[in-house]
Motif scaffolding. Structure first.
Motif, PDB file in Angstrom:
ATOM      1  N   ASN A  45       0.808  -1.212   0.000  1.00  8.92           N
ATOM      2  CA  ASN A  45       0.000   0.000   0.000  1.00  8.92           C
ATOM      3  C   ASN A  45       0.846   1.269   0.000  1.00  8.92           C
ATOM      4  O   ASN A  45       0.343   2.354   0.280  1.00  8.92           O
ATOM      5  CB  ASN A  45      -0.944   0.014   1.213  1.00  8.92           C
ATOM      6  CG  ASN A  45      -2.116  -0.932   1.015  1.00  8.92           C
ATOM      7  OD1 ASN A  45      -2.536  -1.195  -0.099  1.00  8.92           O
ATOM      8  ND2 ASN A  45      -2.635  -1.469   2.105  1.00  8.92           N
ATOM      9  N   TRP A 284     -13.846  -9.050  14.275  1.00 13.43           N
ATOM     10  CA  TRP A 284     -13.557  -9.899  13.117  1.00 13.43           C
ATOM     11  C   TRP A 284     -13.728 -11.358  13.523  1.00 13.43           C
ATOM     12  O   TRP A 284     -13.275 -11.800  14.587  1.00 13.43           O
ATOM     13  CB  TRP A 284     -12.131  -9.669  12.636  1.00 13.43           C
ATOM     14  CG  TRP A 284     -11.761 -10.434  11.391  1.00 13.43           C
ATOM     15  CD1 TRP A 284     -11.773  -9.975  10.108  1.00 13.43           C
ATOM     16  CD2 TRP A 284     -11.316 -11.805  11.323  1.00 13.43           C
ATOM     17  NE1 TRP A 284     -11.366 -10.970   9.243  1.00 13.43           N
ATOM     18  CE2 TRP A 284     -11.089 -12.108   9.957  1.00 13.43           C
ATOM     19  CE3 TRP A 284     -11.114 -12.792  12.271  1.00 13.43           C
ATOM     20  CZ2 TRP A 284     -10.644 -13.356   9.532  1.00 13.43           C
ATOM     21  CZ3 TRP A 284     -10.677 -14.047  11.859  1.00 13.43           C
ATOM     22  CH2 TRP A 284     -10.446 -14.313  10.495  1.00 13.43           C
ATOM     23  N   LEU A 291     -13.362  -5.839   8.292  1.00 13.16           N
ATOM     24  CA  LEU A 291     -12.091  -5.124   8.202  1.00 13.16           C
ATOM     25  C   LEU A 291     -12.382  -3.631   8.098  1.00 13.16           C
ATOM     26  O   LEU A 291     -13.258  -3.210   7.335  1.00 13.16           O
ATOM     27  CB  LEU A 291     -11.292  -5.587   6.985  1.00 13.16           C
ATOM     28  CG  LEU A 291     -10.854  -7.053   6.964  1.00 13.16           C
ATOM     29  CD1 LEU A 291     -10.191  -7.402   5.642  1.00 13.16           C
ATOM     30  CD2 LEU A 291      -9.905  -7.357   8.122  1.00 13.16           C
ATOM     31  N   TYR A 292     -11.654  -2.837   8.868  1.00 10.71           N
ATOM     32  CA  TYR A 292     -11.829  -1.395   8.866  1.00 10.71           C
ATOM     33  C   TYR A 292     -10.700  -0.729   8.081  1.00 10.71           C
ATOM     34  O   TYR A 292      -9.535  -1.151   8.163  1.00 10.71           O
ATOM     35  CB  TYR A 292     -11.807  -0.853  10.294  1.00 10.71           C
ATOM     36  CG  TYR A 292     -13.009  -1.253  11.122  1.00 10.71           C
ATOM     37  CD1 TYR A 292     -14.197  -0.516  11.068  1.00 10.71           C
ATOM     38  CD2 TYR A 292     -12.954  -2.354  11.976  1.00 10.71           C
ATOM     39  CE1 TYR A 292     -15.302  -0.878  11.839  1.00 10.71           C
ATOM     40  CE2 TYR A 292     -14.042  -2.722  12.750  1.00 10.71           C
ATOM     41  CZ  TYR A 292     -15.220  -1.981  12.675  1.00 10.71           C
ATOM     42  OH  TYR A 292     -16.301  -2.341  13.433  1.00 10.71           O
ATOM     43  N   ASP A 293     -11.040   0.307   7.339  1.00 11.00           N
ATOM     44  CA  ASP A 293     -10.021   1.150   6.721  1.00 11.00           C
ATOM     45  C   ASP A 293      -9.384   1.992   7.821  1.00 11.00           C
ATOM     46  O   ASP A 293     -10.061   2.829   8.444  1.00 11.00           O
ATOM     47  CB  ASP A 293     -10.625   2.055   5.653  1.00 11.00           C
ATOM     48  CG  ASP A 293     -10.960   1.298   4.383  1.00 11.00           C
ATOM     49  OD1 ASP A 293     -10.118   0.512   3.930  1.00 11.00           O
ATOM     50  OD2 ASP A 293     -12.073   1.481   3.858  1.00 11.00           O
ATOM     51  N   SER A 304      -2.486   3.696   4.497  1.00  7.91           N
ATOM     52  CA  SER A 304      -3.750   3.079   4.894  1.00  7.91           C
ATOM     53  C   SER A 304      -3.587   1.568   4.960  1.00  7.91           C
ATOM     54  O   SER A 304      -2.733   0.983   4.297  1.00  7.91           O
ATOM     55  CB  SER A 304      -4.869   3.446   3.915  1.00  7.91           C
ATOM     56  OG  SER A 304      -4.568   2.950   2.622  1.00  7.91           O
ATOM     57  N   ASP A 305      -4.419   0.951   5.762  1.00 11.12           N
ATOM     58  CA  ASP A 305      -4.404  -0.496   5.910  1.00 11.12           C
ATOM     59  C   ASP A 305      -5.823  -0.949   6.203  1.00 11.12           C
ATOM     60  O   ASP A 305      -6.660  -0.164   6.663  1.00 11.12           O
ATOM     61  CB  ASP A 305      -3.469  -0.904   7.060  1.00 11.12           C
ATOM     62  CG  ASP A 305      -2.952  -2.330   6.924  1.00 11.12           C
ATOM     63  OD1 ASP A 305      -3.496  -3.084   6.094  1.00 11.12           O
ATOM     64  OD2 ASP A 305      -2.007  -2.670   7.658  1.00 11.12           O
ATOM     65  N   ARG A 306      -6.112  -2.214   5.887  1.00 13.20           N
ATOM     66  CA  ARG A 306      -7.391  -2.824   6.225  1.00 13.20           C
ATOM     67  C   ARG A 306      -7.143  -3.736   7.417  1.00 13.20           C
ATOM     68  O   ARG A 306      -6.416  -4.736   7.297  1.00 13.20           O
ATOM     69  CB  ARG A 306      -7.935  -3.616   5.047  1.00 13.20           C
ATOM     70  CG  ARG A 306      -8.239  -2.782   3.823  1.00 13.20           C
ATOM     71  CD  ARG A 306      -9.639  -2.221   3.855  1.00 13.20           C
ATOM     72  NE  ARG A 306     -10.634  -3.259   3.683  1.00 13.20           N
ATOM     73  CZ  ARG A 306     -11.927  -3.110   3.984  1.00 13.20           C
ATOM     74  NH1 ARG A 306     -12.363  -1.987   4.491  1.00 13.20           N
ATOM     75  NH2 ARG A 306     -12.783  -4.099   3.778  1.00 13.20           N
ATOM     76  N   ARG A 378      -3.645 -11.927   3.376  1.00  7.11           N
ATOM     77  CA  ARG A 378      -4.684 -10.891   3.231  1.00  7.11           C
ATOM     78  C   ARG A 378      -5.957 -11.438   2.592  1.00  7.11           C
ATOM     79  O   ARG A 378      -7.069 -11.044   2.968  1.00  7.11           O
ATOM     80  CB  ARG A 378      -4.132  -9.707   2.445  1.00  7.11           C
ATOM     81  CG  ARG A 378      -3.099  -8.895   3.234  1.00  7.11           C
ATOM     82  CD  ARG A 378      -2.626  -7.674   2.479  1.00  7.11           C
ATOM     83  NE  ARG A 378      -1.689  -6.876   3.245  1.00  7.11           N
ATOM     84  CZ  ARG A 378      -2.026  -5.842   4.039  1.00  7.11           C
ATOM     85  NH1 ARG A 378      -3.305  -5.514   4.159  1.00  7.11           N
ATOM     86  NH2 ARG A 378      -1.116  -5.158   4.693  1.00  7.11           N
ATOM     87  N   LYS A 382      -9.730 -11.580   4.301  1.00 11.98           N
ATOM     88  CA  LYS A 382     -10.953 -11.086   3.664  1.00 11.98           C
ATOM     89  C   LYS A 382     -12.050 -12.151   3.653  1.00 11.98           C
ATOM     90  O   LYS A 382     -13.235 -11.847   3.780  1.00 11.98           O
ATOM     91  CB  LYS A 382     -10.667 -10.679   2.210  1.00 11.98           C
ATOM     92  CG  LYS A 382      -9.807  -9.451   2.030  1.00 11.98           C
ATOM     93  CD  LYS A 382      -9.578  -9.232   0.538  1.00 11.98           C
ATOM     94  CE  LYS A 382      -8.535  -8.173   0.276  1.00 11.98           C
ATOM     95  NZ  LYS A 382      -8.226  -8.066  -1.184  1.00 11.98           N
TER      96      LYS A 382
END
Length: 617
Positions: A45, A284, A291-293, A304-306, A378, A382
């Motif tokens: 990212n 989660w 998942l939050y931004d 930024s990360d999820r 990742r 998800k």
């Protein structure tokens, strides 16, 4: 107030100890040397320039590009990427006419003549680059198997040991405006003092197996962060932010737009800020992979990360996810690409494998026997799949060698650094099927202590072996002394495949010395897709199904069992499975063939997991 300050000091000491360990390891050449190694968190990212694609290579089994005929390092080796200046100039190599190989990728699956090759191959990539004022640039590798020596424009940047973890070097002052070239000496020879060591039951794929990129950041940038739930608390976020650069004392802002949350923290002169605040979150879980931004910003830098938030702990024989008991319905997975073969490395590769696991009813995957690529982590997160992650301390290791222990600690450190914000990762595994002994116990118990010093929020496990009681052959006892240092015990068993027939499972009783949860971390039998016969006929789908029916009946009777990870999702290449018309250098224990064909056992497991889902509360 005093208590809060003490906790902040302890967190900072813990982080600084971690940084010091990295610095000592790299400075002393244990893992990398040359330009200072700085880890780049969340490289996917960041602003970056991809160096993936075609690289030129030279196969060098005698390493003449590095050593002279007296076996001394050259000062004019292949890393200089020399070109003949005229017809009289003697240059005995030329990357331009070398073998093109794709990066990321392994050399074994790209060229038939390299299928079995173990040794050195030199990789070269020429590229154009224009530097930007006020910017720092890092050369980042997702992984290189196994030993890498890295050069930029003929200058050595450093070295790295370990085939499955990321590393990077700062190249801000070494890049030129215009034409540049990178040369990497890649050596995948198996080593007795390596991790893994000489023997393993998977293909030794060599090469630059994961993405390569130039990561671009401001002069002062967000180097590191940990943002997770505080251990044992559902609504308290805990962690830190670390800023690197000449002006490290900065105001750092953490924002989670979906929660309408923004918090500010001030880093100290070392660039470190402890973060802790109360916030109600949607936890989660496999049923709700929320998942939050999360946005972290400071000065000219922002990333930024999820991120998901969950708690994981044990209570007696139960594993508690977000405070509730969970049964881990899993499968083991090797990092091998379906259909085309070779090392898996892309999001698409990951989705194929993980979709099969979900279709079978899994909420959990054991990623064996080494850290898998970041896409696997990742994508699993998800999709709501819990993860067992391990480093390749596999079978027989040089337990008394301090450099091997340092290597193990570094491999864990690098994978912890990469994945510490991933809620899906709940288990760190220390080892797989390692022999009992004092030196092994000292090594692994010391490693367990080290892992806990880095991360006390996840659970420790290991895939161990079980033993039948000498005075009662029908009773299985799990009493490995390593179990004292673990939160969850893992056990590999192959009753019905090695040394006996499946019906022996009917007469076995399982006992354990520890009041802890057990995951059956491996069990399985080989079958060739499309080969049919009677139940007792080896290598048929019917035998494999027979094996699973008997083993699953046995597992239903183990009261402390809290998870299963059968071996294995998909057939994969193995040098230990020779020609013979059946295995042909593949491990055929997959419930799916390497071409995506589901064997009968796939549906047996799917039905079992539906049963467990309906009955385990």
């Amino acid at each position: 107030m005093i208590k809060t300050e003490n906790k902040t000091i302890m967190h900072k000491i813990k982080y600084l100890l971690f940084i010091c360990l990295l610095s000592v390891c790299y400075t002393n050449g244990v893992f990398a040397q040359g330009t200072e190694h700085i880890s780049i968190l969340n490289a996917y990212n960041r602003a970056s320039v991809s160096l993936d694609g075609q690289w030129q290579t030279i196969i060098d089994p005698q390493e003449q590009g590095y050593y002279d005929y007296r076996y001394l390092p050259k000062n004019n080796g292949f890393f200089q990427n020399r070109k003949a200046r005229n017809k009289t100039d003697l240059v005995e190599y030329n990357f331009d006419t070398g073998l093109p190989l794709h990066v990321p990728g392994d050399w074994n699956s790209q060229q038939p003549e390299l299928l079995w090759y173990e040794g050195t191959i030199w990789y070269e990539k020429s590229f154009s680059y224009m530097r930007k004022d006020g910017q720092r640039t890092f050369l980042h590798f997702g992984a290189v198997n196994y030993e890498a020596k890295v050069y930029l424009n003929g200058k050595k940047l450093g070295e790295h040991i370990g085939g499955f973890t990321p590393f990077s070097f700062e190249v801000t002052d070494d890049l030129k405006d215009g034409d540049n070239f990178i040369v990497v000496k890649v050596d995948n020879k198996r080593r007795i003092d390596g991790i893994p060591t000489i023997i393993s039951d998977w293909w030794n794929y060599g090469g630059i197996t994961r993405p390569v990129k130039l990561v671009e950041v401001p002069q002062t940038f967000i180097q590191d962060y940990l943002i997770q739930l505080k251990k044992g608390e559902n609504n308290r976020i805990d962690g830190y932010v670390k800023v690197a650069g000449s002006n490290a004392s900065q105001e750092v802002r953490i924002s989670i737009p979906e929660l309408k949350l923004t918090k500010s923290f001030k880093t100290d002169i070392d660039g470190y800020a402890k973060i802790e605040f109360s916030q109600k979150v949607d936890a989660w879980s496999p049923e709700n992979p929320q998942l939050y931004d999360v946005q972290i910003s400071m000065g000219e830098d922002s990333i930024s990360d999820r991120i998901g938030f969950r708690t994981i702990e044990t209570k007696g024989q139960d594993i508690l996810l977000n405070g509730k008991p969970v049964f881990l319905r899993g499968i083991c997975i090797h990092e091998e690409a379906a259909y085309r073969g070779g090392r898996a490395h892309s999001p698409e590769d990951a989705r194929v494998l993980l979709t099969w696991a979900k279709e079978m009813g899994c909420n959990f995957v054991r990623l064996t026997h080494y850290p898998h690529n970041e896409h696997m982590i990742r994508e699993a997160e998800k999709m709501g799949l819990l993860i067992w992650s391990e480093i390749p301390l596999y079978w027989t290791i040089q337990w008394e060698n301090p450099e091997v222990l340092a290597n193990a600690k570094n491999q864990f450190t690098e994978i912890y650094q990469r994945d510490k914000n991933r809620a899906a990762v709940i288990l760190w595994s220390l080892a797989n099927e390692t022999p009992l002994g004092d030196s092994r116990l000292k090594f692994l118990s010391g490693l367990a202590e080290y892992v806990r010093s880095m991360d006390d929020t996840r659970l420790l496990t290991a895939a161990m072996e079980m033993h039948e009681k000498e005075d009662d052959p029908g009773t299985i006892i799990i009493n490995d002394p390593l179990g004292e240092y673990l939160d969850v015990l893992g056990c590999n068993e192959y009753y019905g495949w090695y040394g006996t027939l499946p019906d022996k499972c009917r007469n076995l009783t399982w006992t354990m010395e520890y009041d802890k949860p057990l995951i059956m971390s491996e069990f399985g039998a080989g079958a060739v897709y499309g080969m049919h016969g009677e139940k007792p006929d080896r290598w048929t789908e019917e035998y494999q199904e027979y094996f699973y029916e008997e083993n699953l009946d046995m597992l239903r009777k183990i009261p402390f069992l809290r998870g299963t990870a059968p071996w294995v999702l998909m057939d994969f290449r193995s040098p230990r499975r020779p020609l013979g018309g059946v295995q042909d250098y593949y491990n055929r224990k997959g419930v799916i063939s390497d071409q995506g064909n589901k064997k009968k056992t796939f549906y047996t497991l799917k039905n079992y997991y539906q049963e467990v889902k309906n009955t385990f509360k």
